[in-house]
Design a protein around this motif. Structure first.
Motif, PDB file in Angstrom:
ATOM      1  N   GLY A 160       0.824  -1.204   0.000  1.00  0.00           N
ATOM      2  CA  GLY A 160       0.000   0.000   0.000  1.00  0.00           C
ATOM      3  C   GLY A 160       0.852   1.245   0.000  1.00  0.00           C
ATOM      4  N   PRO A 161       0.220   2.414   0.122  1.00  0.00           N
ATOM      5  CA  PRO A 161       0.944   3.687   0.045  1.00  0.00           C
ATOM      6  C   PRO A 161       1.847   3.919   1.248  1.00  0.00           C
ATOM      7  N   ASN A 202      -7.877  10.761  -5.861  1.00  0.00           N
ATOM      8  CA  ASN A 202      -7.791  12.219  -5.882  1.00  0.00           C
ATOM      9  C   ASN A 202      -6.422  12.616  -6.441  1.00  0.00           C
ATOM     10  N   PRO A 203      -6.367  13.445  -7.494  1.00  0.00           N
ATOM     11  CA  PRO A 203      -5.071  13.810  -8.090  1.00  0.00           C
ATOM     12  C   PRO A 203      -4.079  14.389  -7.097  1.00  0.00           C
ATOM     13  N   GLU A 204      -4.556  15.177  -6.128  1.00  0.00           N
ATOM     14  CA  GLU A 204      -3.620  15.762  -5.164  1.00  0.00           C
ATOM     15  C   GLU A 204      -3.079  14.705  -4.216  1.00  0.00           C
ATOM     16  N   GLU A 205      -3.866  13.655  -3.939  1.00  0.00           N
ATOM     17  CA  GLU A 205      -3.345  12.541  -3.142  1.00  0.00           C
ATOM     18  C   GLU A 205      -2.325  11.745  -3.949  1.00  0.00           C
ATOM     19  N   ILE A 206      -2.557  11.623  -5.259  1.00  0.00           N
ATOM     20  CA  ILE A 206      -1.553  10.993  -6.129  1.00  0.00           C
ATOM     21  C   ILE A 206      -0.249  11.782  -6.070  1.00  0.00           C
ATOM     22  N   ILE A 266       5.365  12.080  -4.403  1.00  0.00           N
ATOM     23  CA  ILE A 266       6.477  12.800  -3.768  1.00  0.00           C
ATOM     24  C   ILE A 266       7.037  11.982  -2.619  1.00  0.00           C
ATOM     25  N   ALA A 267       6.163  11.364  -1.813  1.00  0.00           N
ATOM     26  CA  ALA A 267       6.620  10.538  -0.692  1.00  0.00           C
ATOM     27  C   ALA A 267       7.494   9.393  -1.182  1.00  0.00           C
TER      28      ALA A 267
END
Length: 280
Positions: free
Chosen positions: A76-77, A104-108, A113-114
């Motif tokens: 997972g993330p 959500n694109p901003e969560e992508i 980045i992470a």
């Protein structure tokens, strides 16, 4: 365009499992390939990262990961709070279509980045950006923003390959040029499945690789494959284990290695492309 044929041979999924790590590490050690892409969200990433640390000249890109496709082997993330990226048990969804429909694109962007920052903290000198299962190529601006920010080229082709089917292909190429992000001319990936009625075999895999190499066009092509050793672990993870093990063996085949020289094809690395981009 020059008539010279240039090729990057890239092994995807470094870090996915032990069998994959063993195969990719051995191919890199033998100098058979020079490039790989790492999945930092997977259980065996620390083993892959240790190899890169011991071999700092390894050409390693970030294989941005937003899907977890196997039934009993999951990941997972890095940021588990990003709720639109996961299914009910906290893992990435299995299908690219689910990411496109729900994430959500901003969560992508935040998770991408992470993943990049995680690789950098582990001491990796990243050479390029690409994407597992093509799950986030629909957020073109985000991908190109990341390439611009981290000064990395992108796996995306301008002239041939599956990326020509992208609904915003020409827009993507134009935006990359504006941002100074270098792209491939051509893209080739060895198949995960075979035509109906055809069985997986070493001979068929070798024939596919030879045919792909001979058909390379002028310009820069990336050939992507997914090597793994034939182990009980791999068989438990994926029904594609045979093709993956054949791909590992084919790229150790002396006839295949000699073919590149015979065809007058120059093997280059993502590092060379990255350094060229950074010099512009």
């Amino acid at each position: 365009m020059s008539n010279e044929r240039l090729v990057i041979i890239n092994a995807d999924d470094f870090g996915m499992c032990h069998a994959t790590n063993q195969a990719i590490s051995r191919l890199l050690e033998k100098g058979v390939i020079d490039s790989t892409s790492i999945m930092v969200t997977c259980p065996w990433v620390l083993e892959a990262a240790a190899f890169v640390k011991q071999n700092p000249k390894t050409d390693v890109g970030i294989h941005l990961t937003f899907t977890s496709e196997w039934e009993h082997y999951k990941w997972g993330p890095l940021n588990s709070q990003l709720s639109t990226l996961i299914h009910e048990f906290g893992y990435f969804p299995a299908a690219t279509e689910t990411v496109v429909a729900n994430a959500n694109p901003e969560e992508i962007r935040e998770e991408a980045i992470a993943q990049i920052e995680f690789a950098l903290r582990m001491g990796m000198d990243l050479t390029h950006i690409d994407n597992h299962m093509g799950s986030i190529y629909h957020v073109t601006e985000i991908l190109l923003d990341l390439c611009e920010t981290y000064r990395l080229p992108l796996r995306f082709s301008k002239l041939s390959g599956m990326f020509l089917q992208h609904p915003r292909h020409q827009e993507m190429v134009k935006l990359a040029e504006e941002k100074g992000v270098l792209l491939l001319d051509h893209f080739e990936m060895l198949p995960f499945s075979l035509p109906a009625g055809e069985k997986a075999s070493y001979a068929n895999t070798k024939e596919t690789v030879i045919r792909t190499i001979k058909a390379l066009k002028p310009g820069l092509t990336e050939i992507v494959f997914h090597p793994s050793r034939d182990t009980k672990e791999l068989k438990a993870i994926t029904d594609t284990w045979q093709l993956r093990s054949f791909e590992y063996e084919v790229f150790r085949d002396k006839e295949v290695i000699r073919l590149l020289q015979k065809e007058g094809i120059r093997v280059v690395t993502w590092r060379e492309i990255r350094d060229q981009q950074r010099s512009l």
